[in-house]
Design a protein around this motif. Structure first.
Motif, PDB file in Angstrom:
ATOM      1  N   SER A 126       4.279  -5.366  10.133  1.00 29.00           N
ATOM      2  CA  SER A 126       3.974  -4.693   8.872  1.00 29.00           C
ATOM      3  C   SER A 126       4.234  -5.603   7.685  1.00 29.00           C
ATOM      4  O   SER A 126       3.465  -5.627   6.718  1.00 29.00           O
ATOM      5  CB  SER A 126       4.812  -3.414   8.747  1.00 29.00           C
ATOM      6  OG  SER A 126       4.536  -2.522   9.808  1.00 29.00           O
ATOM      7  N   ALA A 164      -9.948   0.652   3.879  1.00 31.42           N
ATOM      8  CA  ALA A 164      -8.823   1.188   4.646  1.00 31.42           C
ATOM      9  C   ALA A 164      -9.314   1.931   5.882  1.00 31.42           C
ATOM     10  O   ALA A 164      -8.778   1.759   6.984  1.00 31.42           O
ATOM     11  CB  ALA A 164      -7.982   2.113   3.771  1.00 31.42           C
ATOM     12  N   TYR A 185       3.144   0.659  10.056  1.00 29.81           N
ATOM     13  CA  TYR A 185       4.508   1.203  10.009  1.00 29.81           C
ATOM     14  C   TYR A 185       4.508   2.707  10.293  1.00 29.81           C
ATOM     15  O   TYR A 185       5.284   3.202  11.127  1.00 29.81           O
ATOM     16  CB  TYR A 185       5.124   0.914   8.644  1.00 29.81           C
ATOM     17  CG  TYR A 185       6.558   1.371   8.526  1.00 29.81           C
ATOM     18  CD1 TYR A 185       7.577   0.686   9.193  1.00 29.81           C
ATOM     19  CD2 TYR A 185       6.893   2.485   7.764  1.00 29.81           C
ATOM     20  CE1 TYR A 185       8.896   1.103   9.103  1.00 29.81           C
ATOM     21  CE2 TYR A 185       8.217   2.912   7.669  1.00 29.81           C
ATOM     22  CZ  TYR A 185       9.203   2.219   8.338  1.00 29.81           C
ATOM     23  OH  TYR A 185      10.508   2.647   8.245  1.00 29.81           O
ATOM     24  N   ILE A 192      -6.330  -3.811  -2.691  1.00 26.05           N
ATOM     25  CA  ILE A 192      -5.358  -2.725  -2.550  1.00 26.05           C
ATOM     26  C   ILE A 192      -5.295  -2.257  -1.103  1.00 26.05           C
ATOM     27  O   ILE A 192      -4.215  -2.083  -0.525  1.00 26.05           O
ATOM     28  CB  ILE A 192      -5.722  -1.556  -3.480  1.00 26.05           C
ATOM     29  CG1 ILE A 192      -5.505  -1.959  -4.949  1.00 26.05           C
ATOM     30  CG2 ILE A 192      -4.895  -0.316  -3.147  1.00 26.05           C
ATOM     31  CD1 ILE A 192      -6.025  -0.955  -5.945  1.00 26.05           C
ATOM     32  N   ILE A 195       1.092  -0.390   5.918  1.00 29.61           N
ATOM     33  CA  ILE A 195       1.606   0.980   5.902  1.00 29.61           C
ATOM     34  C   ILE A 195       1.100   1.733   7.119  1.00 29.61           C
ATOM     35  O   ILE A 195       1.831   2.507   7.748  1.00 29.61           O
ATOM     36  CB  ILE A 195       1.214   1.690   4.596  1.00 29.61           C
ATOM     37  CG1 ILE A 195       1.988   1.097   3.413  1.00 29.61           C
ATOM     38  CG2 ILE A 195       1.494   3.188   4.695  1.00 29.61           C
ATOM     39  CD1 ILE A 195       1.600   1.667   2.070  1.00 29.61           C
ATOM     40  N   LEU A 253       1.528  -7.022   5.054  1.00 27.51           N
ATOM     41  CA  LEU A 253       1.747  -6.777   3.629  1.00 27.51           C
ATOM     42  C   LEU A 253       1.604  -8.068   2.831  1.00 27.51           C
ATOM     43  O   LEU A 253       1.013  -8.090   1.742  1.00 27.51           O
ATOM     44  CB  LEU A 253       3.131  -6.167   3.413  1.00 27.51           C
ATOM     45  CG  LEU A 253       3.499  -5.818   1.968  1.00 27.51           C
ATOM     46  CD1 LEU A 253       2.549  -4.760   1.415  1.00 27.51           C
ATOM     47  CD2 LEU A 253       4.946  -5.327   1.896  1.00 27.51           C
ATOM     48  N   GLY A 277      -2.060  -8.837   2.565  1.00 25.36           N
ATOM     49  CA  GLY A 277      -2.734  -7.948   1.629  1.00 25.36           C
ATOM     50  C   GLY A 277      -2.368  -8.199   0.184  1.00 25.36           C
ATOM     51  O   GLY A 277      -3.226  -8.197  -0.696  1.00 25.36           O
ATOM     52  N   CYS A 278      -1.069  -8.418  -0.076  1.00 19.62           N
ATOM     53  CA  CYS A 278      -0.649  -8.675  -1.461  1.00 19.62           C
ATOM     54  C   CYS A 278      -1.292  -9.948  -2.005  1.00 19.62           C
ATOM     55  O   CYS A 278      -1.602 -10.041  -3.197  1.00 19.62           O
ATOM     56  CB  CYS A 278       0.866  -8.782  -1.539  1.00 19.62           C
ATOM     57  SG  CYS A 278       1.726  -7.205  -1.371  1.00 19.62           S
ATOM     58  N   ALA A 320      -3.677  -4.881   1.009  1.00 15.01           N
ATOM     59  CA  ALA A 320      -2.250  -5.031   0.747  1.00 15.01           C
ATOM     60  C   ALA A 320      -1.431  -3.898   1.343  1.00 15.01           C
ATOM     61  O   ALA A 320      -0.338  -4.126   1.867  1.00 15.01           O
ATOM     62  CB  ALA A 320      -2.008  -5.109  -0.761  1.00 15.01           C
ATOM     63  N   PHE A 321      -1.946  -2.687   1.251  1.00 18.90           N
ATOM     64  CA  PHE A 321      -1.110  -1.540   1.609  1.00 18.90           C
ATOM     65  C   PHE A 321      -1.580  -0.764   2.836  1.00 18.90           C
ATOM     66  O   PHE A 321      -0.754  -0.211   3.568  1.00 18.90           O
ATOM     67  CB  PHE A 321      -1.002  -0.585   0.417  1.00 18.90           C
ATOM     68  CG  PHE A 321      -0.371  -1.223  -0.793  1.00 18.90           C
ATOM     69  CD1 PHE A 321       0.971  -1.566  -0.795  1.00 18.90           C
ATOM     70  CD2 PHE A 321      -1.123  -1.501  -1.918  1.00 18.90           C
ATOM     71  CE1 PHE A 321       1.561  -2.163  -1.896  1.00 18.90           C
ATOM     72  CE2 PHE A 321      -0.543  -2.103  -3.032  1.00 18.90           C
ATOM     73  CZ  PHE A 321       0.805  -2.427  -3.021  1.00 18.90           C
ATOM     74  N   ALA A 322      -2.889  -0.698   3.060  1.00 22.66           N
ATOM     75  CA  ALA A 322      -3.391   0.166   4.131  1.00 22.66           C
ATOM     76  C   ALA A 322      -2.935  -0.293   5.511  1.00 22.66           C
ATOM     77  O   ALA A 322      -2.366   0.494   6.274  1.00 22.66           O
ATOM     78  CB  ALA A 322      -4.919   0.244   4.073  1.00 22.66           C
TER      79      ALA A 322
END
Length: 387
Positions: free
Chosen positions: A242, A21, A153, A142, A150, A246, A249-250, A145-147
């Motif tokens: 975003s 991240a 955003y 992880i 997010i 996502l 990443g997912c 997917a999220f860093a």
């Protein structure tokens, strides 16, 4: 043999998530960071390349500098340094301070990754190493997917500096967990430059090293400049950007699950798969990336293979350089970070001088070279191992 230390593996997985991240957050914040620092997008992309440069240097010297130090405390020290680097980046008043913070992060990345696989090999039995690696690289999934989504955003809502400030307390928690979860890991043997040179004399290892460099170089020539592509070609605004990040990443979770389940035994046949699939997705984006749906599909495929690539290549390393895991880890990390560095530099130059299409074509060319060099993978195995 001691019982597998799965708690320690999970603490390393969180550390991986935070490292990834921190390292690649500029990908999702490239445009606002460039505007805030008064630099071009290509120049700001070098915030990734500078961390790669210092990661290369750190990975090559960590086993020598660390000497007989307990590996637990080396990893803990690098995590503490990651916390300092985030504070420097978040508070950076100018481009120079930003690059200093990124350089410190590079040292953390290089040292951690150089020791990570060797440490995993000591935490679990040999048969569980691929599974443990997939768990550790689950942290990569992880973060992917999220860093970045997010970060993109929240950066749009609050600003890019606040995104880096938000990472700091998470790193502090991880630091405490590592202290509690990691067992004592005295240095079993010193593996310095001589061990590295001996490994490079092994033809199968050298070919595999170059093939892995081409694979990662291809991936990060594209990935570093994914946001400009999605903005300019797909026409993505902050919300769609975003969402697409996502999706990418997912999909990494799928790659992590699949690699933990299916990467077993001899991995020779799998070695060319990452460059083949990811290069194909990059090429497809050049033709169909104007559609958000098509972009999402190809980014999902790319993301799944991106996390699997790490498990595949590090399992290859653990099987084919098991007599010198720390030396092999240092070389592999240096090679990978050099590839990330060159990918960011070359991609940025092509973007600034030509176009985003030129950057993506360079990524495809590197993928083709990786597939050609790897072949069926048999010449990348130790002579004692056969298909």
């Amino acid at each position: 043999m001691k019982a597998p230390a799965w708690g320690a593996v999970l603490s390393m997985a969180l550390c991986v998530a935070l490292l990834i991240a921190s390292e690649f957050m500029p990908v999702s914040l490239l445009t606002p960071m460039a505007e805030g620092l008064g630099a071009s997008v290509g120049q700001t992309g070098q915030a990734i390349s500078i961390s790669g440069l210092f990661a290369v240097a750190a990975s090559m010297v960590v086993t020598t500098v660390a000497g007989r130090l307990n590996r637990k405390w080396v990893l803990v020290g690098m995590t503490a340094a990651m916390l300092v680097s985030l504070v420097l980046v978040a508070a950076a008043p100018n481009f120079t301070v930003l690059m200093i913070g990124r350089a410190l992060l590079g040292i953390c990345i290089g040292a951690f990754w150089a020791l990570a696989t060797a440490v995993i090999m000591r935490l679990v039995p040999a048969a569980d190493v691929p599974r443990a690696l997939s768990l550790m690289y689950g942290g990569q999934a992880i973060a992917a997917a999220f860093a970045t989504p997010i970060g993109s955003y929240l950066g749009g809502l609050f600003g890019w500096r606040e995104v880096f400030w938000a990472l700091a307390p998470l790193v502090a928690v991880n630091l405490a967990w590592l202290v509690m979860a990691l067992p004592s890991l005295p240095a079993s043997q010193t593996q310095g430059f001589r061990s590295m040179l001996d490994l490079l004399k092994r033809r199968y290892f050298l070919i595999g090293l170059v093939a892995s460099m081409l694979s990662w170089g291809s991936a990060f020539t594209m990935f570093t400049y994914l946001r400009p592509f999605l903005e300019r070609v797909t026409g993505a605004d902050v919300t769609l950007l975003s969402l697409l990040l996502l999706v990418l990443g997912c999909a990494g979770f799928v790659g992590t699950w699949a690699s933990g389940r299916f990467v077993k035994g001899n991995v020779a046949r799998l070695l060319r798969l990452p460059a083949l699939l990811m290069g194909g997705c990059t090429l497809a984006l050049l033709f169909l990336g104007g559609s958000a749906v098509a972009a999402g599909l190809f980014l999902a495929l790319w993301g799944a293979m991106n996390t699997a690539m790490s498990v595949i290549w590090m399992t290859w390393m653990s099987q084919n350089a098991d007599d010198a895991p720390e030396a092999a880890g240092s070389i592999m990390v240096a090679a990978i970070q050099a590839s990330i560095l060159l990918g960011a530099v070359v991609g940025g130059l092509l973007l600034d001088q030509f176009s985003i299409t030129a950057t993506f074509l360079a990524s495809v060319a590197l993928a083709v070279a990786a597939v050609a060099l790897t072949g069926d993978g048999r010449r990348l195995l130790k002579p004692a191992i056969s298909l």
